[in-house]
Design a protein around this motif. Structure first.
Motif, PDB file in Angstrom:
ATOM      1  N   LEU A 171       0.836  -1.199   0.000  1.00  0.00           N
ATOM      2  CA  LEU A 171       0.000   0.000   0.000  1.00  0.00           C
ATOM      3  C   LEU A 171       0.872   1.251   0.000  1.00  0.00           C
ATOM      4  CD1 LEU A 171      -2.804   1.341   0.234  1.00  0.00           C
ATOM      5  CD2 LEU A 171      -2.582   1.103   2.713  1.00  0.00           C
ATOM      6  N   ASP A 172       1.911   1.240   0.834  1.00  0.00           N
ATOM      7  CA  ASP A 172       2.862   2.350   0.917  1.00  0.00           C
ATOM      8  C   ASP A 172       3.503   2.630  -0.444  1.00  0.00           C
ATOM      9  OD1 ASP A 172       3.729   4.154   2.883  1.00  0.00           O
ATOM     10  OD2 ASP A 172       5.627   3.094   3.165  1.00  0.00           O
ATOM     11  N   ALA A 173       3.873   1.563  -1.144  1.00  0.00           N
ATOM     12  CA  ALA A 173       4.517   1.713  -2.452  1.00  0.00           C
ATOM     13  C   ALA A 173       3.562   2.296  -3.489  1.00  0.00           C
ATOM     14  CB  ALA A 173       5.044   0.360  -2.936  1.00  0.00           C
ATOM     15  N   ALA A 174       2.269   2.071  -3.318  1.00  0.00           N
ATOM     16  CA  ALA A 174       1.284   2.564  -4.278  1.00  0.00           C
ATOM     17  C   ALA A 174       0.922   4.037  -4.052  1.00  0.00           C
ATOM     18  CB  ALA A 174       0.022   1.713  -4.204  1.00  0.00           C
ATOM     19  N   LEU A 175       1.228   4.560  -2.873  1.00  0.00           N
ATOM     20  CA  LEU A 175       0.887   5.950  -2.569  1.00  0.00           C
ATOM     21  C   LEU A 175       1.830   6.909  -3.290  1.00  0.00           C
ATOM     22  CD1 LEU A 175       0.245   5.682   1.277  1.00  0.00           C
ATOM     23  CD2 LEU A 175      -1.463   5.902  -0.540  1.00  0.00           C
ATOM     24  N   PRO A 176       1.289   7.997  -3.803  1.00  0.00           N
ATOM     25  CA  PRO A 176       2.172   8.990  -4.434  1.00  0.00           C
ATOM     26  C   PRO A 176       3.054   9.666  -3.381  1.00  0.00           C
ATOM     27  CG  PRO A 176      -0.092   9.795  -4.353  1.00  0.00           C
ATOM     28  CD  PRO A 176      -0.117   8.379  -3.842  1.00  0.00           C
ATOM     29  N   SER A 177       4.227  10.066  -3.799  1.00  0.00           N
ATOM     30  CA  SER A 177       5.187  10.687  -2.890  1.00  0.00           C
ATOM     31  C   SER A 177       5.375  12.156  -3.261  1.00  0.00           C
ATOM     32  CB  SER A 177       6.530   9.953  -2.985  1.00  0.00           C
ATOM     33  OG  SER A 177       7.480  10.563  -2.169  1.00  0.00           O
ATOM     34  N   PRO A 178       5.287  13.071  -2.280  1.00  0.00           N
ATOM     35  CA  PRO A 178       5.482  14.491  -2.583  1.00  0.00           C
ATOM     36  C   PRO A 178       6.916  14.803  -3.010  1.00  0.00           C
ATOM     37  CG  PRO A 178       5.296  14.161  -0.217  1.00  0.00           C
ATOM     38  CD  PRO A 178       5.022  12.844  -0.872  1.00  0.00           C
ATOM     39  N   LEU A 179       7.860  14.062  -2.453  1.00  0.00           N
ATOM     40  CA  LEU A 179       9.279  14.175  -2.796  1.00  0.00           C
ATOM     41  C   LEU A 179       9.869  12.776  -2.832  1.00  0.00           C
ATOM     42  CD1 LEU A 179      10.476  17.097  -0.481  1.00  0.00           C
ATOM     43  CD2 LEU A 179      10.277  17.170  -2.964  1.00  0.00           C
ATOM     44  N   PRO A 180      10.868  12.532  -3.668  1.00  0.00           N
ATOM     45  CA  PRO A 180      11.488  11.197  -3.672  1.00  0.00           C
ATOM     46  C   PRO A 180      11.994  10.832  -2.272  1.00  0.00           C
ATOM     47  CG  PRO A 180      12.272  12.498  -5.524  1.00  0.00           C
ATOM     48  CD  PRO A 180      11.461  13.428  -4.658  1.00  0.00           C
ATOM     49  N   GLY A 181      11.663   9.615  -1.857  1.00  0.00           N
ATOM     50  CA  GLY A 181      12.129   9.136  -0.566  1.00  0.00           C
ATOM     51  C   GLY A 181      11.185   9.399   0.585  1.00  0.00           C
ATOM     52  N   GLY A 202       9.873  -6.987  -1.260  1.00  0.00           N
ATOM     53  CA  GLY A 202      10.835  -6.962  -2.367  1.00  0.00           C
ATOM     54  C   GLY A 202      10.479  -7.973  -3.444  1.00  0.00           C
ATOM     55  N   LEU A 203      10.065  -9.167  -3.009  1.00  0.00           N
ATOM     56  CA  LEU A 203       9.657 -10.195  -3.974  1.00  0.00           C
ATOM     57  C   LEU A 203       8.394  -9.779  -4.732  1.00  0.00           C
ATOM     58  CD1 LEU A 203      10.237 -13.434  -1.871  1.00  0.00           C
ATOM     59  CD2 LEU A 203      11.287 -12.911  -4.075  1.00  0.00           C
ATOM     60  N   LEU A 204       7.398  -9.309  -4.006  1.00  0.00           N
ATOM     61  CA  LEU A 204       6.115  -8.975  -4.636  1.00  0.00           C
ATOM     62  C   LEU A 204       6.178  -7.716  -5.494  1.00  0.00           C
ATOM     63  CD1 LEU A 204       3.689  -9.876  -1.724  1.00  0.00           C
ATOM     64  CD2 LEU A 204       4.028 -11.114  -3.874  1.00  0.00           C
ATOM     65  N   LEU A 205       7.029  -6.783  -5.125  1.00  0.00           N
ATOM     66  CA  LEU A 205       7.168  -5.558  -5.911  1.00  0.00           C
ATOM     67  C   LEU A 205       8.160  -5.714  -7.062  1.00  0.00           C
ATOM     68  CD1 LEU A 205       7.200  -2.942  -3.017  1.00  0.00           C
ATOM     69  CD2 LEU A 205       5.402  -3.244  -4.742  1.00  0.00           C
ATOM     70  N   GLY A 206       8.844  -6.846  -7.107  1.00  0.00           N
ATOM     71  CA  GLY A 206       9.846  -7.064  -8.155  1.00  0.00           C
ATOM     72  C   GLY A 206      11.093  -6.235  -7.952  1.00  0.00           C
TER      73      GLY A 206
END
Length: 177
Positions: A33-43, A77-81
């Protein structure tokens, strides 16, 4: 602890093992879910999966938190490739930094510290681990430290929010028992 059944080649897992696996699975879902959220700044991400690590720390202890965190990082890491990519190593360095500060925090007096304090320490440790790896490997330039103020601000805000959410989870789990 996992045991082999004496009469067969069957692997038996304890209730503790099942609990760790359930927490790791929740952590993986939150990491996705965290990976799918847009980020205001990288990181800058909310670090939602850290809630599960904090919960494991409070309910089951530091070793359980280590297992949950490592299984979550590997599973995500596995699921996100992204396994063994720079993003994976940054996640692992952040998790390691977080766990290191949580291990050191065990020596602090209990009075005056709560899961919110631990969450703030974990967020700063996560940021520290990631920045050290980025500086040493990915961006070998002093300019990387210019990212520290906005990233530290974000780590403080997300650490506080994750700590508050974890505290609510722990209180509701205590109310149910």
């Amino acid at each position: 602890m996992i045991h082999w059944h004496s009469d067969s080649r069957e692997l038996l897992a304890s209730n503790h093992d099942h609990h760790l696996a359930s927490l790791a699975a929740c952590g993986i879902v939150l990491a996705l879910l965290d990976a799918a959220l847009p980020s205001p700044l990288p990181g800058i991400k909310p670090g939602l999966a850290n809630i599960v690590t904090l919960y494991a720390l409070a309910r089951l202890g530091w070793r359980a938190a280590v297992w949950v965190s490592l299984l979550r990082i590997l599973g995500a890491g596995l699921l996100l490739g992204s396994l063994f990519t720079p993003g994976f190593w940054l996640s692992l360095a952040g998790g390691g930094g977080s766990l290191l500060l949580l291990a050191l925090a065990q020596w602090l007096p209990r009075r005056g510290f709560s899961v919110i304090s631990y969450s703030l320490l974990a967020a700063c440790g996560h940021l520290g681990g990631q920045l050290l790896l980025a500086r040493g490997w990915l961006i070998p330039h002093q300019g990387v430290w210019l990212l520290l103020p906005p990233l530290l601000t974000a780590a403080t805000v997300t650490g506080l929010l994750n700590g508050l959410f974890t505290l609510q989870l722990l209180e509701s789990a205590t109310d149910e028992t």
